[in-house]
Design a protein around this motif. Structure first.
Motif, short mmCIF file in Angstrom:
data_model
loop_
_atom_site.label_atom_id
_atom_site.label_comp_id
_atom_site.label_asym_id
_atom_site.label_seq_id
_atom_site.Cartn_x
_atom_site.Cartn_y
_atom_site.Cartn_z
N LYS A 73 52.68 -34.95 5.25
CA LYS A 73 51.42 -35.52 5.49
C LYS A 73 51.75 -36.72 4.72
O LYS A 73 52.18 -37.54 3.84
CB LYS A 73 50.21 -34.60 4.66
CG LYS A 73 49.94 -33.60 5.18
CD LYS A 73 48.47 -33.19 4.43
CE LYS A 73 47.81 -31.38 4.92
NZ LYS A 73 46.65 -31.66 4.43
N ASP A 103 45.15 -32.05 9.23
CA ASP A 103 46.33 -31.79 9.41
C ASP A 103 47.16 -32.79 9.11
O ASP A 103 48.84 -32.09 8.44
CB ASP A 103 46.12 -31.60 10.99
CG ASP A 103 45.48 -30.07 11.45
OD1 ASP A 103 44.99 -29.61 10.10
OD2 ASP A 103 44.90 -29.96 12.30
N ASP A 104 47.45 -33.76 8.96
CA ASP A 104 48.98 -34.68 8.70
C ASP A 104 48.33 -35.87 7.76
O ASP A 104 49.58 -36.72 7.88
CB ASP A 104 49.15 -35.96 10.16
CG ASP A 104 49.53 -34.21 11.25
OD1 ASP A 104 50.00 -33.52 11.29
OD2 ASP A 104 48.80 -35.05 12.20
#
Length: 184
Positions: A73, A103-104
């Motif tokens: 991430k 999500d990232d």
């Protein structure tokens, strides 16, 4: 010439072989940092305590962030305080980006206030609807020393998915600038 050479060698030998005698006093260099604190500063592993009792473990090595929890991430380490107007101003932007890129992207709010009352902090977090993890405690200040000796807030450090340092922000972090990194 030989006498001068011999005199220099003899003087040098005398200086090298003579140490402090009992009448000499050693000079004491006083430092405010204890040996234990120095050992802690040299250890680049940090166990950051969140307000909900979790621990985020990370390591800083050669401008790289290493953490099993944050692996893969983008990570923004944000040093901030509740009394800081620019810090407060960037909170809605952080919440939005945190939601949009969950999500990232991981954002860690590193409270840069000593002994902040947890009830006051909780009220602040609710008022500004903070969604990302906030860490508190002495470990925050040890991390700040390692992170280029943070002295101004807000001050933030962005790392890529591979853990490599990307950018340092002093002052407010702009949404478009941050997105230019994490939306790739």
């Amino acid at each position: 010439m030989k006498k001068l050479f011999f005199l220099c060698i003899w003087s040098l030998t005398l200086v090298l072989l003579t140490g402090c005698n009992s009448k000499d006093e050693a000079k004491v260099i006083k430092d405010d940092t204890s040996f234990e604190e120095l050992k802690k500063l040299s250890n680049k592993t940090f166990n950051l305590k969140t307000i909900d009792g979790k621990t985020i473990t990370l390591k800083i090595e050669n401008d790289n962030l290493v953490s099993e929890q944050l692996k893969g991430k983008y990570v923004l380490l944000n040093f901030w305080a509740t009394w800081c107007p620019p810090c407060i101003k960037e909170m809605p932007v952080f919440n939005e980006i945190y939601d949009q890129y969950s999500d990232d992207f991981e954002l860690i709010g590193i409270l840069f206030e000593k002994e902040k009352d947890l009830k006051q902090l909780d009220a602040f977090l609710k008022k500004y609807k903070i969604k990302f993890p906030i860490v508190v405690g002495d470990e925050n200040f040890r991390l700040a020393k390692t992170m280029d000796n943070v002295s101004k807030i807000p001050e933030s450090f962005l790392y890529g998915k591979d853990g490599k340092f990307l950018k340092k922000y002093v002052g407010e972090v702009g949404k478009k600038d941050l997105e230019s990194y994490i939306s790739k």
